[in-house]
Design an enzyme around this catalytic site. Sequence first.
Site, PDB file in Angstrom:
ATOM      1  N   HIS A  62      -8.073  10.279   5.583  1.00  0.00           N
ATOM      2  CA  HIS A  62      -6.856   9.511   5.853  1.00  0.00           C
ATOM      3  C   HIS A  62      -7.251   8.138   6.391  1.00  0.00           C
ATOM      4  O   HIS A  62      -8.397   7.903   6.763  1.00  0.00           O
ATOM      5  CB  HIS A  62      -6.030  10.154   6.975  1.00  0.00           C
ATOM      6  CG  HIS A  62      -5.633  11.567   6.770  1.00  0.00           C
ATOM      7  ND1 HIS A  62      -4.350  11.933   6.479  1.00  0.00           N
ATOM      8  CD2 HIS A  62      -6.337  12.721   6.865  1.00  0.00           C
ATOM      9  CE1 HIS A  62      -4.261  13.248   6.391  1.00  0.00           C
ATOM     10  NE2 HIS A  62      -5.461  13.751   6.625  1.00  0.00           N
ATOM     11  N   GLU A 104      -9.565  11.140   9.922  1.00  0.00           N
ATOM     12  CA  GLU A 104      -8.857   9.853   9.913  1.00  0.00           C
ATOM     13  C   GLU A 104      -9.864   8.725  10.083  1.00  0.00           C
ATOM     14  O   GLU A 104     -10.691   8.759  10.991  1.00  0.00           O
ATOM     15  CB  GLU A 104      -7.853   9.789  11.075  1.00  0.00           C
ATOM     16  CG  GLU A 104      -6.715  10.790  10.985  1.00  0.00           C
ATOM     17  CD  GLU A 104      -5.502  10.265  10.208  1.00  0.00           C
ATOM     18  OE1 GLU A 104      -5.584   9.131   9.676  1.00  0.00           O
ATOM     19  OE2 GLU A 104      -4.494  10.989  10.144  1.00  0.00           O
ATOM     20  N   HIS A 132      -5.545  11.807   1.490  1.00  0.00           N
ATOM     21  CA  HIS A 132      -4.186  12.275   1.769  1.00  0.00           C
ATOM     22  C   HIS A 132      -3.255  11.918   0.606  1.00  0.00           C
ATOM     23  O   HIS A 132      -2.382  12.680   0.228  1.00  0.00           O
ATOM     24  CB  HIS A 132      -3.688  11.625   3.075  1.00  0.00           C
ATOM     25  CG  HIS A 132      -2.513  12.303   3.693  1.00  0.00           C
ATOM     26  ND1 HIS A 132      -1.793  11.745   4.726  1.00  0.00           N
ATOM     27  CD2 HIS A 132      -1.915  13.494   3.428  1.00  0.00           C
ATOM     28  CE1 HIS A 132      -0.821  12.568   5.060  1.00  0.00           C
ATOM     29  NE2 HIS A 132      -0.872  13.633   4.298  1.00  0.00           N
ATOM     30  N   ASP A 146      -2.433   6.941   1.903  1.00  0.00           N
ATOM     31  CA  ASP A 146      -3.701   6.694   2.602  1.00  0.00           C
ATOM     32  C   ASP A 146      -4.811   7.604   2.082  1.00  0.00           C
ATOM     33  O   ASP A 146      -4.520   8.686   1.607  1.00  0.00           O
ATOM     34  CB  ASP A 146      -3.512   6.869   4.126  1.00  0.00           C
ATOM     35  CG  ASP A 146      -3.131   8.284   4.522  1.00  0.00           C
ATOM     36  OD1 ASP A 146      -2.162   8.822   3.984  1.00  0.00           O
ATOM     37  OD2 ASP A 146      -3.833   8.873   5.372  1.00  0.00           O
TER      38      ASP A 146
HETATM   39 ZN    ZN Z   1      -2.786  10.570   6.136  1.00  0.00          ZN
END
Ligand code: ZN
Length: 182
Positions: free
Chosen positions: A21, A103, A139, A149
């Site tokens: 992400h 992330e 994602h 993303d």
């Molecule tokens: Zn995401």
Amino acid sequence: MQSPNFGARPSGERITLAVLHSISLPPGHYGGDAVERLFTNRLDATEHPYYEGLRGLQVSAHFFVRRDGHVLQFVSCDDRAWHAGVSQWGGREQCNDYSIGIELEGIEGEGFEGAQYAAVTHLLRALARRYPIAAVVGHEHIAPGRTGDPGPGFDWAAIDRKLGSRPRVATQVLDGHRERSA
Ligand SMILES: [Zn+2]
């Protein structure tokens, strides 16, 4: 740093997917601690207009990779983090059940740092030694139309080259990336 936003994985579940992400708070601002505060339910919604839309949101990821490659962990990989939302991969829904969420500090459409690619590669290799991770995806690939993303600034071909044989970026992801870059 431990996030309270997690639960148990379904009993006997195998971890077969890694989901990448991008996030930054406020969007496009790097280096602050707002993402850590979001994942630990300590973000002050009055601090920035954008945060109002995040009020009450309970989310997390297993890992957060800063622009300098520093890696923070919020949820044990054995537990289920809340990063994917409504999602599907390979005909299976609820990707949070069987994935690890990573992330990267960034924003859709912008590029990522060399230190982040190096850190993610190192992390994915380590995870693949411990879990039967078969594919790395974004994602945007498991929730198309709902999320975008890490976005077009993420170089999937580069990370696939760095990873080598295992784990692999999903073929469908690489094909889409090639089409977009052509
Ligand atoms: Zn995401």
